[in-house]
Design a protein around this motif. Structure first.
Motif, PDB file in Angstrom:
ATOM      1  N   ASP A  22       0.857  -1.125  -0.006  1.00 14.03           N
ATOM      2  CA  ASP A  22      -0.543  -0.018  -0.239  1.00 14.03           C
ATOM      3  C   ASP A  22       0.774   1.226   0.136  1.00 14.03           C
ATOM      4  O   ASP A  22       0.321   2.087   0.082  1.00 14.03           O
ATOM      5  N   PHE A  23       2.440   1.069  -0.175  1.00 16.39           N
ATOM      6  CA  PHE A  23       3.077   2.565  -0.227  1.00 16.39           C
ATOM      7  C   PHE A  23       4.087   2.181  -1.111  1.00 16.39           C
ATOM      8  O   PHE A  23       4.624   0.589  -0.726  1.00 16.39           O
ATOM      9  N   LEU A  24       4.731   2.576  -1.382  1.00 16.24           N
ATOM     10  CA  LEU A  24       6.234   1.977  -2.422  1.00 16.24           C
ATOM     11  C   LEU A  24       7.082   3.427  -2.405  1.00 16.24           C
ATOM     12  O   LEU A  24       7.326   3.799  -2.734  1.00 16.24           O
ATOM     13  N   LEU A  25       8.491   2.756  -1.670  1.00 17.05           N
ATOM     14  CA  LEU A  25       9.289   3.996  -1.981  1.00 17.05           C
ATOM     15  C   LEU A  25      10.227   2.785  -2.471  1.00 17.05           C
ATOM     16  O   LEU A  25      10.425   1.455  -2.874  1.00 17.05           O
ATOM     17  N   VAL A  26      10.841   3.507  -3.564  1.00 19.38           N
ATOM     18  CA  VAL A  26      11.785   3.305  -4.511  1.00 19.38           C
ATOM     19  C   VAL A  26      13.284   3.750  -3.832  1.00 19.38           C
ATOM     20  O   VAL A  26      13.307   5.384  -3.539  1.00 19.38           O
ATOM     21  N   GLY A  27      14.489   2.870  -4.070  1.00 17.24           N
ATOM     22  CA  GLY A  27      16.048   3.724  -3.511  1.00 17.24           C
ATOM     23  C   GLY A  27      16.496   3.738  -4.394  1.00 17.24           C
ATOM     24  O   GLY A  27      16.214   3.021  -5.601  1.00 17.24           O
ATOM     25  N   ILE A  28      17.178   5.097  -5.106  1.00 20.18           N
ATOM     26  CA  ILE A  28      17.777   4.904  -5.706  1.00 20.18           C
ATOM     27  C   ILE A  28      19.382   5.370  -5.823  1.00 20.18           C
ATOM     28  O   ILE A  28      20.013   5.735  -4.849  1.00 20.18           O
ATOM     29  N   HIS A  29      20.201   3.865  -6.496  1.00 17.17           N
ATOM     30  CA  HIS A  29      21.472   3.587  -6.284  1.00 17.17           C
ATOM     31  C   HIS A  29      22.558   4.952  -6.431  1.00 17.17           C
ATOM     32  O   HIS A  29      21.796   5.677  -8.250  1.00 17.17           O
ATOM     33  N   ALA A  30      23.389   5.319  -6.179  1.00 16.61           N
ATOM     34  CA  ALA A  30      24.609   6.901  -6.795  1.00 16.61           C
ATOM     35  C   ALA A  30      25.182   5.810  -7.473  1.00 16.61           C
ATOM     36  O   ALA A  30      25.293   4.779  -7.773  1.00 16.61           O
ATOM     37  N   ASP A  31      25.741   7.106  -8.458  1.00 17.29           N
ATOM     38  CA  ASP A  31      26.646   6.098  -9.547  1.00 17.29           C
ATOM     39  C   ASP A  31      27.790   5.728  -8.927  1.00 17.29           C
ATOM     40  O   ASP A  31      28.031   4.617  -9.966  1.00 17.29           O
ATOM     41  N   VAL A  58       4.804   5.905  -7.290  1.00 15.89           N
ATOM     42  CA  VAL A  58       6.049   5.268  -6.583  1.00 15.89           C
ATOM     43  C   VAL A  58       5.285   6.383  -5.391  1.00 15.89           C
ATOM     44  O   VAL A  58       4.783   7.442  -5.910  1.00 15.89           O
ATOM     45  N   ASP A  59       5.761   6.316  -4.052  1.00 15.34           N
ATOM     46  CA  ASP A  59       5.107   7.503  -3.316  1.00 15.34           C
ATOM     47  C   ASP A  59       6.668   7.895  -2.494  1.00 15.34           C
ATOM     48  O   ASP A  59       6.033   8.868  -2.147  1.00 15.34           O
ATOM     49  N   GLU A  60       7.248   7.337  -2.379  1.00 13.99           N
ATOM     50  CA  GLU A  60       9.016   7.867  -2.418  1.00 13.99           C
ATOM     51  C   GLU A  60       9.941   7.557  -3.214  1.00 13.99           C
ATOM     52  O   GLU A  60       9.828   6.710  -3.367  1.00 13.99           O
ATOM     53  N   VAL A  61      10.804   8.545  -3.070  1.00 13.73           N
ATOM     54  CA  VAL A  61      12.040   7.797  -3.724  1.00 13.73           C
ATOM     55  C   VAL A  61      13.233   8.299  -2.723  1.00 13.73           C
ATOM     56  O   VAL A  61      13.539   9.571  -1.609  1.00 13.73           O
ATOM     57  N   VAL A  62      14.000   7.845  -2.064  1.00 17.30           N
ATOM     58  CA  VAL A  62      15.171   7.604  -0.871  1.00 17.30           C
ATOM     59  C   VAL A  62      16.960   7.468  -2.410  1.00 17.30           C
ATOM     60  O   VAL A  62      16.742   6.401  -3.105  1.00 17.30           O
ATOM     61  N   PRO A  63      17.405   8.542  -2.247  1.00 15.60           N
ATOM     62  CA  PRO A  63      18.281   8.913  -2.681  1.00 15.60           C
ATOM     63  C   PRO A  63      19.982   7.553  -2.301  1.00 15.60           C
ATOM     64  O   PRO A  63      19.219   7.070  -1.002  1.00 15.60           O
ATOM     65  N   ASN A  64      21.009   7.001  -2.946  1.00 10.32           N
ATOM     66  CA  ASN A  64      21.653   6.849  -2.444  1.00 10.32           C
ATOM     67  C   ASN A  64      21.036   5.786  -1.327  1.00 10.32           C
ATOM     68  O   ASN A  64      21.975   4.951   0.107  1.00 10.32           O
TER      69      ASN A  64
END
Length: 121
Positions: A22-31, A58-64
């Motif tokens: 019910d909530f999608l948190l997506v982590g984005i990897h650093a270069d 997508v509900d939230e994006v987390v960098p690194n």
């Protein structure tokens, strides 16, 4: 998730992932993280984040985001379900990982079932 040159396949993956919670948190990897297993992303981190944030699933994006998810990461982001795409090692491909409140993970094959949990990609 790398999310470089964001396209329909990414959207479809996120749509499918969102159906498992019910909530999608997506982590984005650093270069630097991405470079350990594939080419350097063409888009900047900010461009990749903006692309994923613009996806309606997508509900939230987390960098690194790390490649290896730790108990601390799970607790910090209140994660119940971890999903991976098909561009990971064979050992983790198509797996769903569930985290209980004690930080223990259980791993099972990805299937079409529905989960009422917060999913993390």
């Amino acid at each position: 998730m790398v999310a470089d040159l964001f396209h329909y396949g990414h959207v479809n993956f996120l749509r499918q992932a969102s159906s498992h919670g019910d909530f999608l948190l997506v982590g984005i990897h650093a270069d630097e993280t991405v470079e350990t297993y594939k080419r350097t992303p063409i888009l900047t981190m900010q461009e990749r984040i903006a692309s994923v944030e613009g996806c309606r699933y997508v509900d939230e994006v987390v960098p690194n985001a790390p490649l290896e998810i730790t108990r601390e990461w799970i607790e910090k982001h209140d994660i119940d379900l971890i999903m991976h795409g098909d561009d990971v090692s064979p050992e983790t491909r198509d797996t769903v990982r569930r985290a209980d409140r004690n930080g223990h993970l259980s791993v099972s094959r990805l299937h079409r079932g529905h989960f009422d949990h917060r999913a993390y990609l």
